[in-house]
Design an enzyme around this catalytic site. Sequence first.
Site, PDB file in Angstrom:
ATOM      1  N   TYR A 115      52.751 -82.528  -2.668  1.00 41.32           N
ATOM      2  CA  TYR A 115      54.042 -83.179  -2.439  1.00 41.32           C
ATOM      3  C   TYR A 115      54.343 -83.238  -0.936  1.00 41.32           C
ATOM      4  CZ  TYR A 115      59.090 -84.061  -2.854  1.00 41.32           C
ATOM      5  OH  TYR A 115      60.359 -84.593  -2.741  1.00 41.32           O
ATOM      6  N   SER A 130      62.036 -86.315   2.153  1.00 44.02           N
ATOM      7  CA  SER A 130      62.382 -84.940   1.793  1.00 44.02           C
ATOM      8  C   SER A 130      62.313 -84.081   3.048  1.00 44.02           C
ATOM      9  CB  SER A 130      61.392 -84.405   0.750  1.00 44.02           C
ATOM     10  OG  SER A 130      61.551 -83.007   0.564  1.00 44.02           O
ATOM     11  N   SER A 151      69.046 -82.199  -9.507  1.00 47.13           N
ATOM     12  CA  SER A 151      68.345 -83.281 -10.200  1.00 47.13           C
ATOM     13  C   SER A 151      67.317 -82.656 -11.134  1.00 47.13           C
ATOM     14  CB  SER A 151      67.645 -84.208  -9.198  1.00 47.13           C
ATOM     15  OG  SER A 151      66.513 -83.560  -8.630  1.00 47.13           O
ATOM     16  N   SER A 202      67.372 -91.426 -12.874  1.00 50.20           N
ATOM     17  CA  SER A 202      67.890 -90.058 -12.862  1.00 50.20           C
ATOM     18  C   SER A 202      68.105 -89.605 -11.427  1.00 50.20           C
ATOM     19  CB  SER A 202      66.912 -89.100 -13.570  1.00 50.20           C
ATOM     20  OG  SER A 202      65.690 -89.026 -12.859  1.00 50.20           O
ATOM     21  N   LYS A 244      54.833 -86.630   1.460  1.00 45.71           N
ATOM     22  CA  LYS A 244      56.067 -86.858   2.207  1.00 45.71           C
ATOM     23  C   LYS A 244      55.822 -86.871   3.718  1.00 45.71           C
ATOM     24  CE  LYS A 244      58.878 -87.233  -1.299  1.00 45.71           C
ATOM     25  NZ  LYS A 244      59.592 -88.507  -1.566  1.00 45.71           N
TER      26      LYS A 244
END
Length: 339
Positions: free
Chosen positions: A203, A190, A239, A60, A207
């Site tokens: 998160y 990211s 997304s 995806s 990253k």
Amino acid sequence: MSWELLLWLLALGTLLALVVQLLRFLRADGDLTLLWAEWQGRRPEWELTDVVVWVTGASSGIGEELAYQLSKLGVSLVLSARRAHELDRVKRRCLENGNLKGKDILVLPLDLADRNSHEEATKTVLQEFGKIDILVNNGGVSQRSLFMDTNVDVYKELIEINYLGTVSLTKCVLPHMIERKQGKIIIVNSLLGIISVPLSGGYCASKHALRGFFSTLQMELDAYPGVTVSNICPGPVISNIVKNSLTGEVTKILGSEADQSHKMATSRCVRLMLICMANDLKEVWIAEQPFLLMAYLWQYMPTWAWWLTNKLGKKRIENFKSGVDADSSYFKIWKPKHD
């Protein structure tokens, strides 16, 4: 012509040049080095043909779109993610719209958190195609929850998948590239590997860890100039990553559809990623304004960035608690044109 007039003309020319550059920056959707490479650099259509590309997170979002664009370049593809049926769907579309045959695409289900499976998966790819030219570490999971509402197991899961899973797979593939003295390691990081925002502490941590680790790896590979590492940092891209974000518990995902009108088109993001790969850029930032500006502030003016991010962060938390997409409501003035 007098010296005074010449100086005035030079000053005017300099001012006009600055204004032009400012206007270009306001319309930019990538860092200046990346956009220069897009204009004057090597083309993916020249550099990324007849290679074997392994893409994780290919079921995806960015990984899926990357598979579609690569399939038109005549590469051999390895598609990995946990959902085998979704990988089969992506493969079918690659065959329908690309320039590949069935033998050119290997569907290889893979769980990044299951590090014991990575060596065997690497052997499977090498048995199938004989080489791995490009590894695109794209698989990962995001997070939306406040620290005080979050179980520590959520942070463990984010590190296991986003950081350790990526490091583990790279460690399995890298000896093959070193032996061949060529290869590209691509990290889909990211902008949150550069900046920090509330609601995504785990998160951001994963990253930031990726950026630090792979920047170090770039230097350790100095003796192998044919093996390159590229750290790609996209901002918000259309997304399902927010929809599939972890929340306060590992077993719970956000699940709700988010407003994505403020996000970059996936196809544009992937095109810029291919430019990065073709030109072996060490780190690139891919984002529309104002997210790109925030990255520059964090990099070059951290005191201002802290102040501004703190102000926006309060609104981000309010949005989240109100059930609104965390980022969209205070960026209404920017209306990106999506493909």
